[in-house]
Design an enzyme around this catalytic site. Structure first.
Site, PDB file in Angstrom:
ATOM      1  N   ASN A 318       6.000 -11.562   1.798  1.00 33.17           N
ATOM      2  CA  ASN A 318       5.267 -10.681   2.715  1.00 33.17           C
ATOM      3  C   ASN A 318       4.047 -11.416   3.286  1.00 33.17           C
ATOM      4  OD1 ASN A 318       4.734  -8.409   4.194  1.00 33.17           O
ATOM      5  ND2 ASN A 318       4.470  -7.037   2.447  1.00 33.17           N
ATOM      6  N   HIS A 349      -0.167   0.302   0.340  1.00 29.23           N
ATOM      7  CA  HIS A 349       1.232   0.602   0.045  1.00 29.23           C
ATOM      8  C   HIS A 349       1.458   2.085  -0.209  1.00 29.23           C
ATOM      9  CE1 HIS A 349       1.831  -3.776  -0.541  1.00 29.23           C
ATOM     10  NE2 HIS A 349       3.100  -3.501  -0.300  1.00 29.23           N
TER      11      HIS A 349
END
Length: 463
Positions: A318, A349
């Protein structure tokens, strides 16, 4: 999932058309901005229906902040509003929909838009509200000197290439791409004449796109064949725990973690290919003279699977989110940058408890791994066999540490997470704490990082 794949495949075709028929030589910047924006809005509505209103509300709220807030506070207000709105949406998911995943889960695009809003706000603050000598080399390069127009702003946040799966890119890079300066700008950065070219090259992304589509196809096949056959939940199954020895449980943990990766490889590589197909993502020329199209790449699979340190693993997984965390948090944190960065990552998140178990564990393991590397690695560099042995051991430990850390991220809830950690005796937590207690730690203070960044800036200027 079907809508996601359909939109991304349609976006891929639209990207090829965009590069060929709406290239900077055939269409004005305004037309390119408008097309990218309108298609992005259409994809959002198609995928998420009325839930897509959340994307547009957040975008317009922050456009107001972008134009009305004072420059010294623009990044703070934008950050609070964007992260606050995102968190409220995350709360609605966990309390209204429990731990299920919506068929119209709009949180992914909202997370990408939050990254872009805060990135632009920070870079606008750097460009207008700070002196050049206060900035790092990267901040100087990416600083935005004027507020964007409404069309530029909407195009950057809602363009069809990144509205569904990202990745987040820098505002200056995106504007340069729309205006047709993107490739030239990157070639100037690497001094293309010294690479052996007698005239300005015109690199094509077709080869890079085909290569990434092959990775996408392989990842899809692995997802369909492996992921459902090796569920993470099995590692806390009572029968499995009763009959399986500790080392075998660790081996199976590695297998199920590997099986969970292909869906990320698929989504991120396809998103990268979409941007490349539109002509966006060129990053320069490597040492062998090969054109590189990895400016927006979100992962480096080889480096992930062969990582010999926790830091190396994180840096190649990521990638664009890691870059965002560095630019808006780590480089700007006055103290405890590592801890604050992990906490922001968890908050971004969502609010599932598993995320916080993962990122708080990640802080502990990162600090312990750094202490071991700083205190021990130099003893193994004196000979090739020692270095190979060190790399093999650190690879195995790194892979198992990652598996141990990310298991709660997949499980989400508190009960299965605690059950899992009990089944493996909290061994990584205990080992990390012992390392931090026994080995001396050499923290890198903010002032040291600032001095290093300034040295990098001076080096670049001298070149």
């Amino acid at each position: 999932q079907i809508n996601f794949v359909a939109c991304q495949l349609f976006a891929l075709l639209a990207a090829f058309w965009f590069r060929i028929y709406l290239s900077p030589s055939h269409a004005s910047s305004a037309v390119r901005h408008a097309f990218a924006t309108l298609f992005g809005i259409y994809f959002a509505v198609f995928c998420f229906g009325w839930y897509s209103i959340h994307l547009f509300v957040l975008v317009m709220m922050n456009y107001g902040i972008m134009n009305m807030a004072s420059i010294p506070n623009i990044h703070r207000y934008s950050f609070v509003v964007a992260m606050g709105y995102l968190t409220l949406c995350h709360v609605s998911r966990i309390y209204i929909f429990h731990y299920g995943i919506l068929t119209t889960d709009f949180s992914g695009p909202l997370m990408i838009i939050t990254q872009k809003i805060t990135t632009l706000a920070c870079q606008l603050h750097d460009g207008i509200g700070r002196q050049a000598e206060e900035l790092t080399a990267e901040q100087n390069r990416l600083a935005v000197k004027s507020r964007p127009s409404l069309l530029e702003y909407l195009s950057y946040l809602l363009n069809f290439m990144s509205i569904i799966a990202g990745p987040c890119s820098n505002y200056k890079d995106y504007i340069a791409f729309i205006e047709g300066r993107h490739v030239h700008m990157k070639l100037l950065e690497v001094n293309w004449k010294q690479k052996g070219y007698d005239r300005l090259p015109d690199p094509s992304p077709t080869g890079a796109v085909m290569y990434k589509l092959c990775i996408t196809l392989v990842s899809l096949i692995l997802f369909l064949t492996l992921t459902k056959n090796f569920p993470m939940a099995y590692i806390i199954d009572k029968e499995f725990l009763d009959k399986t020895p500790f080392l075998s449980r660790l081996g199976y943990l590695y297998v199920v973690t590997q099986a969970a990766k292909p869906k990320y490889y698929f989504a991120w590589t396809l998103a990268d290919a979409v941007n490349n197909a539109a002509g966006y993502g060129f990053s320069g020329v490597d040492e062998r003279g090969t054109f590189r199209w990895d400016l927006l790449s979100n992962l480096n699979i080889w480096n992930i699977e062969t990582a010999t340190s926790f830091k190396m693993y994180i840096e190649n997984w990521n990638i664009q989110t890691a870059a965002w965390l560095k630019r808006v948090c780590y480089d700007r944190a006055p103290w405890y940058p590592t801890a604050l960065t992990f906490i922001l990552s968890a908050l971004w998140h969502g609010i599932y408890p598993g995320y916080y178990f993962t990122f708080l564990t990640g802080i502990l393991i990162t600090l312990a791994a750094r202490a071991i590397r700083n205190n021990c690695r130099h003893y193994f560099l004196s000979s090739v066999p020692l270095k190979i042995a060190y790399d093999v051991v650190t690879w195995a430990v790194t892979q198992l540490a990652v598996c141990y850390t990310v298991a709660p991220f997949v499980m989400l809830a508190v009960e299965p997470t605690i059950k899992f950690y009990k089944s493996v005796y909290f061994h990584m937590h205990i080992l990390s704490i012992l390392v931090l207690l026994l080995l001396p730690i050499r923290p890198q203070t903010h002032s040291v990082r600032r001095a290093q960044n300034q040295a990098t800036l001076n080096s670049i200027k001298s070149k």
